[in-house]
Write an enzyme that holds these catalytic residues in place. Structure first.
Site, PDB file in Angstrom:
ATOM      1  N   ARG A  36       2.132   9.522  -5.782  1.00 30.34           N
ATOM      2  CA  ARG A  36       1.765  10.805  -6.431  1.00 30.34           C
ATOM      3  C   ARG A  36       2.256  10.829  -7.885  1.00 30.34           C
ATOM      4  O   ARG A  36       2.428   9.812  -8.510  1.00 30.34           O
ATOM      5  CB  ARG A  36       2.306  12.015  -5.646  1.00 30.34           C
ATOM      6  CG  ARG A  36       2.162  11.936  -4.129  1.00 30.34           C
ATOM      7  CD  ARG A  36       0.752  11.857  -3.637  1.00 30.34           C
ATOM      8  NE  ARG A  36       0.703  12.037  -2.183  1.00 30.34           N
ATOM      9  CZ  ARG A  36      -0.265  11.569  -1.401  1.00 30.34           C
ATOM     10  NH1 ARG A  36      -1.279  10.888  -1.917  1.00 30.34           N
ATOM     11  NH2 ARG A  36      -0.244  11.788  -0.111  1.00 30.34           N
ATOM     12  N   ASP A  56       1.414   2.606   3.512  1.00 32.15           N
ATOM     13  CA  ASP A  56       0.584   3.807   3.323  1.00 32.15           C
ATOM     14  C   ASP A  56       1.454   5.057   3.389  1.00 32.15           C
ATOM     15  O   ASP A  56       1.005   6.118   3.810  1.00 32.15           O
ATOM     16  CB  ASP A  56      -0.553   3.878   4.354  1.00 32.15           C
ATOM     17  CG  ASP A  56      -1.656   4.833   3.918  1.00 32.15           C
ATOM     18  OD1 ASP A  56      -1.706   5.221   2.737  1.00 32.15           O
ATOM     19  OD2 ASP A  56      -2.472   5.216   4.781  1.00 32.15           O
ATOM     20  N   LYS A  58      -9.184  -0.371  -5.854  1.00 28.33           N
ATOM     21  CA  LYS A  58      -9.238   0.291  -4.545  1.00 28.33           C
ATOM     22  C   LYS A  58     -10.598   0.928  -4.326  1.00 28.33           C
ATOM     23  O   LYS A  58     -11.073   1.706  -5.162  1.00 28.33           O
ATOM     24  CB  LYS A  58      -8.142   1.379  -4.484  1.00 28.33           C
ATOM     25  CG  LYS A  58      -8.135   2.195  -3.194  1.00 28.33           C
ATOM     26  CD  LYS A  58      -7.693   1.383  -1.985  1.00 28.33           C
ATOM     27  CE  LYS A  58      -7.867   2.147  -0.677  1.00 28.33           C
ATOM     28  NZ  LYS A  58      -6.712   2.923  -0.290  1.00 28.33           N
ATOM     29  N   HIS A  83      -4.605  -0.661   5.881  1.00 30.59           N
ATOM     30  CA  HIS A  83      -4.139   0.136   7.030  1.00 30.59           C
ATOM     31  C   HIS A  83      -5.061   0.032   8.243  1.00 30.59           C
ATOM     32  O   HIS A  83      -5.610   1.023   8.704  1.00 30.59           O
ATOM     33  CB  HIS A  83      -3.908   1.597   6.645  1.00 30.59           C
ATOM     34  CG  HIS A  83      -4.943   2.235   5.768  1.00 30.59           C
ATOM     35  ND1 HIS A  83      -6.293   2.192   6.034  1.00 30.59           N
ATOM     36  CD2 HIS A  83      -4.812   2.933   4.616  1.00 30.59           C
ATOM     37  CE1 HIS A  83      -6.935   2.840   5.090  1.00 30.59           C
ATOM     38  NE2 HIS A  83      -6.070   3.293   4.208  1.00 30.59           N
ATOM     39  N   HIS A 111     -10.480   1.023   1.786  1.00 32.00           N
ATOM     40  CA  HIS A 111     -10.270   2.023   2.845  1.00 32.00           C
ATOM     41  C   HIS A 111     -11.475   1.899   3.772  1.00 32.00           C
ATOM     42  O   HIS A 111     -12.566   2.336   3.435  1.00 32.00           O
ATOM     43  CB  HIS A 111     -10.164   3.442   2.267  1.00 32.00           C
ATOM     44  CG  HIS A 111      -9.890   4.462   3.323  1.00 32.00           C
ATOM     45  ND1 HIS A 111      -8.695   5.137   3.432  1.00 32.00           N
ATOM     46  CD2 HIS A 111     -10.653   4.901   4.357  1.00 32.00           C
ATOM     47  CE1 HIS A 111      -8.733   5.947   4.483  1.00 32.00           C
ATOM     48  NE2 HIS A 111      -9.921   5.820   5.064  1.00 32.00           N
ATOM     49  N   HIS A 119       0.879  -1.195   0.000  1.00 31.59           N
ATOM     50  CA  HIS A 119       0.000   0.000   0.000  1.00 31.59           C
ATOM     51  C   HIS A 119       0.904   1.229   0.000  1.00 31.59           C
ATOM     52  O   HIS A 119       1.495   1.577   1.018  1.00 31.59           O
ATOM     53  CB  HIS A 119      -0.904   0.015   1.239  1.00 31.59           C
ATOM     54  CG  HIS A 119      -1.868   1.160   1.265  1.00 31.59           C
ATOM     55  ND1 HIS A 119      -3.215   0.972   1.484  1.00 31.59           N
ATOM     56  CD2 HIS A 119      -1.703   2.495   1.102  1.00 31.59           C
ATOM     57  CE1 HIS A 119      -3.824   2.148   1.439  1.00 31.59           C
ATOM     58  NE2 HIS A 119      -2.920   3.093   1.227  1.00 31.59           N
ATOM     59  N   HIS A 136       1.615   5.364  -1.668  1.00 38.31           N
ATOM     60  CA  HIS A 136       1.252   6.557  -2.452  1.00 38.31           C
ATOM     61  C   HIS A 136       2.518   7.145  -3.060  1.00 38.31           C
ATOM     62  O   HIS A 136       3.432   7.529  -2.330  1.00 38.31           O
ATOM     63  CB  HIS A 136       0.583   7.602  -1.559  1.00 38.31           C
ATOM     64  CG  HIS A 136      -0.708   7.127  -0.976  1.00 38.31           C
ATOM     65  ND1 HIS A 136      -1.917   7.313  -1.597  1.00 38.31           N
ATOM     66  CD2 HIS A 136      -0.967   6.432   0.152  1.00 38.31           C
ATOM     67  CE1 HIS A 136      -2.882   6.763  -0.868  1.00 38.31           C
ATOM     68  NE2 HIS A 136      -2.331   6.225   0.194  1.00 38.31           N
ATOM     69  N   HIS A 138       3.186  14.434   1.703  1.00 39.64           N
ATOM     70  CA  HIS A 138       2.582  15.756   1.482  1.00 39.64           C
ATOM     71  C   HIS A 138       3.681  16.771   1.741  1.00 39.64           C
ATOM     72  O   HIS A 138       4.504  16.573   2.648  1.00 39.64           O
ATOM     73  CB  HIS A 138       1.432  16.026   2.464  1.00 39.64           C
ATOM     74  CG  HIS A 138       0.222  15.178   2.231  1.00 39.64           C
ATOM     75  ND1 HIS A 138      -0.748  15.490   1.312  1.00 39.64           N
ATOM     76  CD2 HIS A 138      -0.164  14.016   2.799  1.00 39.64           C
ATOM     77  CE1 HIS A 138      -1.689  14.562   1.321  1.00 39.64           C
ATOM     78  NE2 HIS A 138      -1.364  13.645   2.212  1.00 39.64           N
TER      79      HIS A 138
HETATM   80  O1  DOR Z   1      -3.256   9.347   5.761  1.00 42.07           O
HETATM   81  C1  DOR Z   1      -3.631   9.075   4.638  1.00 42.07           C
HETATM   82  N1  DOR Z   1      -3.092   9.665   3.559  1.00 42.07           N
HETATM   83  N2  DOR Z   1      -4.608   8.198   4.484  1.00 42.07           N
HETATM   84  C2  DOR Z   1      -5.156   7.947   3.300  1.00 42.07           C
HETATM   85  O2  DOR Z   1      -6.065   7.153   3.235  1.00 42.07           O
HETATM   86  C3  DOR Z   1      -4.725   8.693   2.102  1.00 42.07           C
HETATM   87  C4  DOR Z   1      -3.358   9.183   2.245  1.00 42.07           C
HETATM   88  C5  DOR Z   1      -2.977  10.210   1.200  1.00 42.07           C
HETATM   89  O3  DOR Z   1      -3.234   9.969   0.014  1.00 42.07           O
HETATM   90  O4  DOR Z   1      -2.416  11.247   1.557  1.00 42.07           O
HETATM   91 ZN    ZN Z   2      -3.357   5.068   1.542  1.00 36.09          ZN
END
Ligand code: DOR
Ligand code: ZN
Length: 346
Positions: A18, A248, A100, A175, A137, A14, A16, A252
């Site tokens: 971007r 996960d 998903k 998660h 989720h 899992h 991310h 950011h």
């Molecule tokens: O904390 C999280 N950030 N939980 C999620 O389900 C999405 C993820 C994100 O894409 O930033």
């Molecule tokens: Zn996630």
């Protein structure tokens, strides 16, 4: 005391990544240690069709460091308009490994998610027929449900009814953060697995809220009370093959976290293996780390374990950079709040 640990190369079930500058900045952090990862589709706009996933996979492969063998396992973002034939074709071609499900509004970029679960029934039935896993989720979004109860309520109101209505559907509860989720998984032994993040093995809700608000510990599902964290640690270190690593890791930019309405997500790609080794060692369960990080996930996804290995060595405390840099600003690396002694050998 053991000071070397050689395990099959781990995968992240899992992740991310971007897109664009952020993708190029964070991808090497994962590709350094992990062979494969399930890539989350919550881009803006989301990765909805097979064509979207193919184009995104190409962008990921183009962003890989030279010589990297990292393999992105793509997913589609389920919407009420998703076409079962498109999903089946993407799976048959080997492009996607899962679909998903985001309940609409549950988390970052989930506005296109599912509000009416009856509308996705044909897709779920087709997925059950072809054996394609659904990554969920698991949080309800009803405003009258307390945020700390949203996962437990989701299990009763959404997850269990979906599974009963769609026999044979293979589901990964993503998660997980509660003892209720651990109990639900361990009570149902066919076609059900769960990912556990690195950060949920380390923090409870006090880490977010005591002594000021700590935005880099804010994620979704939000960390719960300590008894739940202990249930997760016990599931992850138990050797039970239904539990496997999905970090996960969700980058950011710092200015999007350190603000009046900060984004959810912990960025753990950089130091995950060191943190996990420390957590497992504290539980006297280092022998279970390979199962959790490298064997149980491929087992669930019906893939072979990796044929390469990763070696961790124990020594003096190791430090990681507090932040990684991107062209648009820094991204803070998750701070476990304790010293790390295990380092991945080059
Ligand atoms: O904390 C999280 N950030 N939980 C999620 O389900 C999405 C993820 C994100 O894409 O930033
Ligand atoms: Zn996630």
């Amino acid at each position: 005391m053991t000071d070397t640990l050689r395990i099959r190369r781990p995968d992240d079930w899992h992740l991310h990544l971007r897109d664009g500058d952020m993708l190029r900045a964070v991808l090497p952090e994962t590709a350094r240690h992990f062979a494969r990862a399930i890539i989350m589709p919550n881009l803006v706009p989301p990765v909805i069709t097979g064509a979207d996933a193919g184009a995104y996979r190409d962008r990921i492969l183009a962003a890989l460091p030279v010589g990297s063998k990292f393999q992105p396992l793509m997913t589609l973002y389920l919407t009420e308009e998703t076409n079962p034939d498109d999903v089946a074709a993407a799976y048959a071609s080997g492009l996607i490994a899962a679909v998903k499900l985001y309940p609409a509004g549950a988390t970052t970029n989930s506005a296109s998610g599912v509000a009416n679960f009856d509308k996705v029934r044909p897709v779920l039935e087709r997925m059950a027929d072809i054996g394609l896993p659904l990554c969920v989720h698991g949080e309800v979004t009803d405003s009258d449900i307390d945020i700390f109860d949203r996962e437990a309520v989701f299990i009763d109101r959404v997850l269990d009814p979906i599974r009963r209505a769609t026999p044979g559907l293979r589901v990964v509860m993503e998660h997980i953060t509660t003892s209720q989720a651990v109990d639900y998984i361990t009570a149902h032994d066919t076609g059900l697995g769960a990912t556990i993040t690195t950060h949920h093995l380390v923090i409870n809700r006090n880490h977010i809220l005591v002594g000021g608000i700590h935005p880099h510990y804010y994620c979704l599902p939000v960390a719960k009370r300590e008894t739940h964290r202990l249930a997760l640690v016990s599931a992850a270190t138990s050797g039970d093959a239904r539990f496997f690593l999905g970090t996960d890791s969700a980058p950011h930019m710092d200015d999007a976290k350190e603000t009046a309405c900060g984004c959810a997500g912990c960025f753990t790609a950089t130091n995950t293996m060191s943190i996990l080794a420390e957590v497992f060692e504290r539980e006297d369960a280092l022998d279970q780390l390979e199962g959790f990080a490298s064997l149980h996930g491929p087992g669930f996804y019906r893939l072979d374990a990796n044929d390469s290995y990763l070696t961790l060595t124990r020594g003096a405390a190791v430090t990681y950079p507090a932040k990684i840099t991107t062209p648009n600003g820094p991204v803070t690396v998750f701070d476990p709040g304790f010293d790390l002694h295990w380092i991945v050998a080059p």
